[in-house]
Design a protein around this motif. Structure first.
Motif, mmCIF file in Angstrom:
data_model
loop_
_atom_site.group_PDB
_atom_site.id
_atom_site.type_symbol
_atom_site.label_atom_id
_atom_site.label_comp_id
_atom_site.label_asym_id
_atom_site.label_seq_id
_atom_site.Cartn_x
_atom_site.Cartn_y
_atom_site.Cartn_z
ATOM 1 N N HIS A 117 0.841 -1.198 0.000
ATOM 2 C CA HIS A 117 0.000 0.000 0.000
ATOM 3 C C HIS A 117 0.878 1.250 0.000
ATOM 4 O O HIS A 117 1.814 1.374 0.795
ATOM 5 N N ASN B 113 1.065 5.699 -0.338
ATOM 6 C CA ASN B 113 0.277 6.906 -0.131
ATOM 7 C C ASN B 113 -0.002 7.571 -1.471
ATOM 8 O O ASN B 113 0.403 7.063 -2.534
ATOM 9 N N GLU B 114 -0.689 8.700 -1.431
ATOM 10 C CA GLU B 114 -1.113 9.335 -2.683
ATOM 11 C C GLU B 114 0.060 9.845 -3.520
ATOM 12 O O GLU B 114 -0.089 10.111 -4.711
ATOM 13 N N ARG B 115 1.256 9.955 -2.917
ATOM 14 C CA ARG B 115 2.441 10.417 -3.644
ATOM 15 C C ARG B 115 3.314 9.276 -4.131
ATOM 16 O O ARG B 115 4.374 9.517 -4.697
ATOM 17 N N GLY B 116 2.889 8.032 -3.894
ATOM 18 C CA GLY B 116 3.627 6.883 -4.392
ATOM 19 C C GLY B 116 4.714 6.370 -3.468
ATOM 20 O O GLY B 116 5.534 5.556 -3.881
ATOM 21 N N GLU C 206 3.855 2.890 2.247
ATOM 22 C CA GLU C 206 3.179 3.221 3.494
ATOM 23 C C GLU C 206 2.972 1.975 4.367
ATOM 24 O O GLU C 206 3.174 2.034 5.574
ATOM 25 N N ALA D 135 -1.322 -1.780 -4.395
ATOM 26 C CA ALA D 135 -0.751 -1.393 -5.688
ATOM 27 C C ALA D 135 -0.517 -2.609 -6.580
ATOM 28 O O ALA D 135 -0.189 -3.698 -6.099
ATOM 29 N N THR E 17 3.287 -0.950 -10.555
ATOM 30 C CA THR E 17 3.271 0.403 -10.002
ATOM 31 C C THR E 17 4.634 0.761 -9.411
ATOM 32 O O THR E 17 5.206 -0.001 -8.629
#
Length: 237
Positions: free
Chosen positions: A195, A197-200, A203, A225, A229
């Motif tokens: 998993h 975060n929104e910035r790649g 996390e 992901a 990715t």
């Protein structure tokens, strides 16, 4: 159920003990406090006493969590550096069900000694108490059993060198899955959730188990992901 849960976790940890020590756990230090207080926990949703069909071990990458929290008093134990430095920490052990997440089955106050015993893998008494009340109470009636099984599963894992991995060009979620599976015989890529975060940035890892605590494929929500990715890993520097 309590005895079978512990036996299943011990069996899996016994298999992990056969892994060469070169792939052993991370070299982070941790100092335990002499005593702790058990924080009060409030329910944030309805009770869902659903049948348990498996488990998820959620493991947070601490350098990313602490990236903006070094001066946050609520996260001081994990992020200030005064209690040691952490790599992957245990977010929680969550029972699963085919009809949603079991939660708040029989919440109660756990003993301080049980929380303290897990502080080097989950460096927050509040997090520990909440994980027991919300998730652990759906798995066993005894908080000590929940925390013991959590420790067994965590201690049975072997970790690739994520600092070195963070420097690899073209790093992907699939690479992380492959390296983790290679370090942990019995694990396979489909059972490892990655998993971001929104910035790649990395996390959390989510490891998927069946009722016997053997790896099983993650569903879409826990897998995270896709293999292709791209991933970045914050080293905390």
């Amino acid at each position: 159920m309590t005895v079978s849960v512990v036996k299943a976790a011990l069996a899996l940890a016994g298999c992990a003990a056969l892994v060469p020590t070169a792939a052993a756990a991370q070299a982070y230090q941790c100092a335990l406090p002499a005593r702790i207080e058990v924080p009060p926990i409030r329910m944030d949703g309805p009770a869902r006493p659903l049948p348990v069909t498996g488990y998820t071990l959620a493991l947070s990458w601490s350098p990313e969590f602490c990236r903006t929290r070094e001066d946050d008093r609520r996260s001081a134990r994990q992020c200030s550096g005064r209690a040691g430095r952490f790599g992957f920490v245990l977010h929680g052990l969550w029972p699963d069900s085919g009809r949603g997440w079991p939660q708040w089955c029989a919440p109660s106050t756990p003993p301080a000694a049980s929380l303290r015993a897990n502080l080097c893998i989950s460096p927050s008494p509040t997090l520990l108490a909440r994980q027991w009340a919300k998730h652990g109470s759906c798995m066993t009636r005894r908080p000590r059993t929940y925390f013991r099984v959590s420790r067994i599963l965590y201690a049975g894992l072997r970790w690739p060198d994520f600092t070195r991995l963070s420097r690899e060009p073209g790093l992907t979620a699939g690479t992380i899955r492959t390296r983790f599976a290679d370090a942990n015989p019995g694990w396979f890529e489909e059972a490892i959730g990655v998993h971001l975060n929104e910035r790649g940035w990395l996390e959390e890892l989510r490891l998927c188990y069946d009722r016997r605590f053997m790896p099983r494929p993650c569903d879409r929500s826990r897998r995270g992901a896709s293999d292709r990715t791209g991933v970045r890993i914050w080293r905390g520097l």
